[in-house]
Each structure stands twice: as C-alpha cells, then as structure tokens.
Design a protein around this motif. Structure first.
Motif, PDB file in Angstrom:
ATOM      1  N   LEU A 114       0.839  -1.205   0.000  1.00 52.89           N
ATOM      2  CA  LEU A 114       0.000   0.000   0.000  1.00 52.89           C
ATOM      3  C   LEU A 114       0.875   1.257   0.000  1.00 52.89           C
ATOM      4  N   THR A 115       0.868   1.988  -1.107  1.00 54.73           N
ATOM      5  CA  THR A 115       1.668   3.211  -1.208  1.00 54.73           C
ATOM      6  C   THR A 115       0.816   4.438  -1.499  1.00 54.73           C
ATOM      7  N   THR A 116      -0.385   4.232  -2.000  1.00 52.76           N
ATOM      8  CA  THR A 116      -1.304   5.344  -2.262  1.00 52.76           C
ATOM      9  C   THR A 116      -2.703   4.895  -1.860  1.00 52.76           C
ATOM     10  N   PHE A 117      -3.612   5.845  -1.791  1.00 52.47           N
ATOM     11  CA  PHE A 117      -4.990   5.504  -1.471  1.00 52.47           C
ATOM     12  C   PHE A 117      -5.915   6.515  -2.126  1.00 52.47           C
ATOM     13  N   LYS A 118      -7.142   6.074  -2.367  1.00 51.25           N
ATOM     14  CA  LYS A 118      -8.140   6.947  -2.974  1.00 51.25           C
ATOM     15  C   LYS A 118      -8.593   7.969  -1.939  1.00 51.25           C
ATOM     16  N   ASN A 119      -8.926   9.150  -2.426  1.00 48.80           N
ATOM     17  CA  ASN A 119      -9.446  10.165  -1.526  1.00 48.80           C
ATOM     18  C   ASN A 119     -10.804   9.737  -1.004  1.00 48.80           C
ATOM     19  N   LYS A 120     -10.821   9.335   0.244  1.00 48.44           N
ATOM     20  CA  LYS A 120     -12.059   8.983   0.918  1.00 48.44           C
ATOM     21  C   LYS A 120     -12.261   9.997   2.039  1.00 48.44           C
ATOM     22  N   GLU A 165      -6.538  -2.231  24.173  1.00 51.75           N
ATOM     23  CA  GLU A 165      -5.160  -2.351  23.713  1.00 51.75           C
ATOM     24  C   GLU A 165      -5.157  -2.865  22.285  1.00 51.75           C
ATOM     25  N   ILE A 166      -4.237  -2.318  21.496  1.00 53.42           N
ATOM     26  CA  ILE A 166      -4.022  -2.825  20.144  1.00 53.42           C
ATOM     27  C   ILE A 166      -2.535  -3.105  19.953  1.00 53.42           C
ATOM     28  N   LYS A 167      -2.261  -4.128  19.163  1.00 58.59           N
ATOM     29  CA  LYS A 167      -0.907  -4.394  18.674  1.00 58.59           C
ATOM     30  C   LYS A 167      -0.981  -4.170  17.181  1.00 58.59           C
ATOM     31  N   PHE A 168       0.001  -3.463  16.648  1.00 53.41           N
ATOM     32  CA  PHE A 168      -0.089  -3.084  15.244  1.00 53.41           C
ATOM     33  C   PHE A 168       1.281  -2.891  14.627  1.00 53.41           C
ATOM     34  N   LYS A 169       1.299  -2.917  13.309  1.00 52.89           N
ATOM     35  CA  LYS A 169       2.476  -2.592  12.515  1.00 52.89           C
ATOM     36  C   LYS A 169       2.217  -1.227  11.921  1.00 52.89           C
ATOM     37  N   ALA A 170       3.206  -0.353  11.895  1.00 59.51           N
ATOM     38  CA  ALA A 170       3.003   1.014  11.416  1.00 59.51           C
ATOM     39  C   ALA A 170       4.125   1.422  10.471  1.00 59.51           C
ATOM     40  N   GLU A 171       3.741   2.194   9.459  1.00 60.34           N
ATOM     41  CA  GLU A 171       4.713   2.779   8.521  1.00 60.34           C
ATOM     42  C   GLU A 171       4.168   4.105   8.020  1.00 60.34           C
ATOM     43  N   LYS A 172       5.080   4.970   7.635  1.00 61.61           N
ATOM     44  CA  LYS A 172       4.685   6.197   6.965  1.00 61.61           C
ATOM     45  C   LYS A 172       4.364   5.867   5.510  1.00 61.61           C
ATOM     46  N   ILE A 173       3.429   6.603   4.922  1.00 62.89           N
ATOM     47  CA  ILE A 173       3.171   6.461   3.488  1.00 62.89           C
ATOM     48  C   ILE A 173       3.958   7.561   2.807  1.00 62.89           C
ATOM     49  N   LYS A 174       4.855   7.171   1.924  1.00 62.20           N
ATOM     50  CA  LYS A 174       5.757   8.142   1.303  1.00 62.20           C
ATOM     51  C   LYS A 174       5.159   8.726   0.056  1.00 62.20           C
TER      52      LYS A 174
END
Length: 174
Positions: A114-120, A165-174
């Motif tokens: 996932l690198t882009t997303f539609k404007n929602k 509580e949540i466990k998650f993986k996170a990244e910035k979208i460049k």
C-alpha cells in the motif's frame, strides 16, 4: 564442596540468562515497526503513537509533541465494552479504513504494497478495530501513515475501569 557450590551457582546463572533471552524473543515491540498501545494512564500521562518518530510517545510532554492517534475503549450506553477505537486528542477527522482481511498474511501483503490511497472521507474516530484491518491515518504534519492491526482487545479491569489495547504494525506512506 566449594567447587560444587560454584559450579551450581554458575549453572543457575546461565539458566537465568537463557530464560531472560528466550522470554524477550517473542516481544513484538522488539521487532521494528511493531507496537503495542493501550489506554493505561499513569499520573495523567497518556500514551499515543507518533508517525514522526515511529514510536509510542507520552503526552503531555516537554516537547509539546502531540501523538497522531490514541487508543480508547468504545462502550455502549449500558456500559458494555464493545472494543478499542482510535481517536485524536483534538477530535480532528483523520481516519480511513482502507481494507479488512480474513487472515494476517493477506492483510500483511496488502499493507506491505500500500503506497497510495483513494481520496475517501476522513472519519473523526476509527471504530470497530479488529485484527487484519489496515487503517490510513492523517498525521499532525498533514502526511499519512498506515497501520495493520495485529491484535485488538478491550475489557473491564480492576476498579471497574475500561481498558483497550491494540498491537499493530506502522509505517509512513511516502
């Protein structure tokens, strides 16, 4: 006798080191990009997540840095815990549910590409947090980050206090 005692103490010492090392291997926070965030509050200090530092931060803090999101406990009008939800302390609209999957591998594959997303439309809160969801989150700087929910739990704990509580993986979208 002294040699036997020293050998025994050395074996106990090695066993203790082995236990510590093996118990740390499964901690998801030791893996880069994996985090655990909950509703625990200590001395009016809250925890939130910052995409800027890619880390859990405490707030308020001396740098006056605000987290990009926090986790809260969603409850219905009768006090039943429904689950964790994500919000932002200024209640700004920042959340988009990108996709939900039946299994972790499918969710991770989608997350990794996932690198882009539609404007929602950005939502004020992220309700219904469940494993294998991917959420897009607008950051304090106006950029976007993404999280993959690994685990989500909510319950009533001691003193009738709601906890999430949540466990998650996170990244910035460049």
């Amino acid at each position: 006798n002294k040699k036997i005692i020293m050998k025994t103490q050395f074996k106990i010492f090695l066993l203790a080191i082995l236990i510590v090392v093996t118990s740390c291997e499964g901690d998801e926070n030791s893996n880069p990009g994996f985090y655990t965030l909950n509703t625990e509050v200590t001395s009016n200090i809250f925890n939130g997540f910052s995409f800027e530092s890619l880390n859990i931060i405490h707030y308020p803090n001396k740098q006056n840095t605000k987290p990009d999101f926090i986790v809260l406990t969603q409850m219905n009008e009768t006090g039943t815990v429904l689950g964790p939800y994500l919000s932002q302390q200024d209640l700004e609209s920042r959340f988009i549910l990108s996709n939900t999957f039946m299994d972790y591998n499918s969710a991770k594959s989608y997350f990794d590409t996932l690198t882009t997303f539609k404007n929602k439309t950005l939502e004020q809160s992220a309700f219904g947090i469940k494993p294998n969801q991917i959420w897009i989150i607008k950051t304090n700087k106006g950029d976007f980050g993404k999280i993959l929910i690994i685990e989500a739990k909510a319950e009533i704990v001691e003193n009738n206090t709601p906890f999430a509580e949540i466990k998650f993986k996170a990244e910035k979208i460049k």
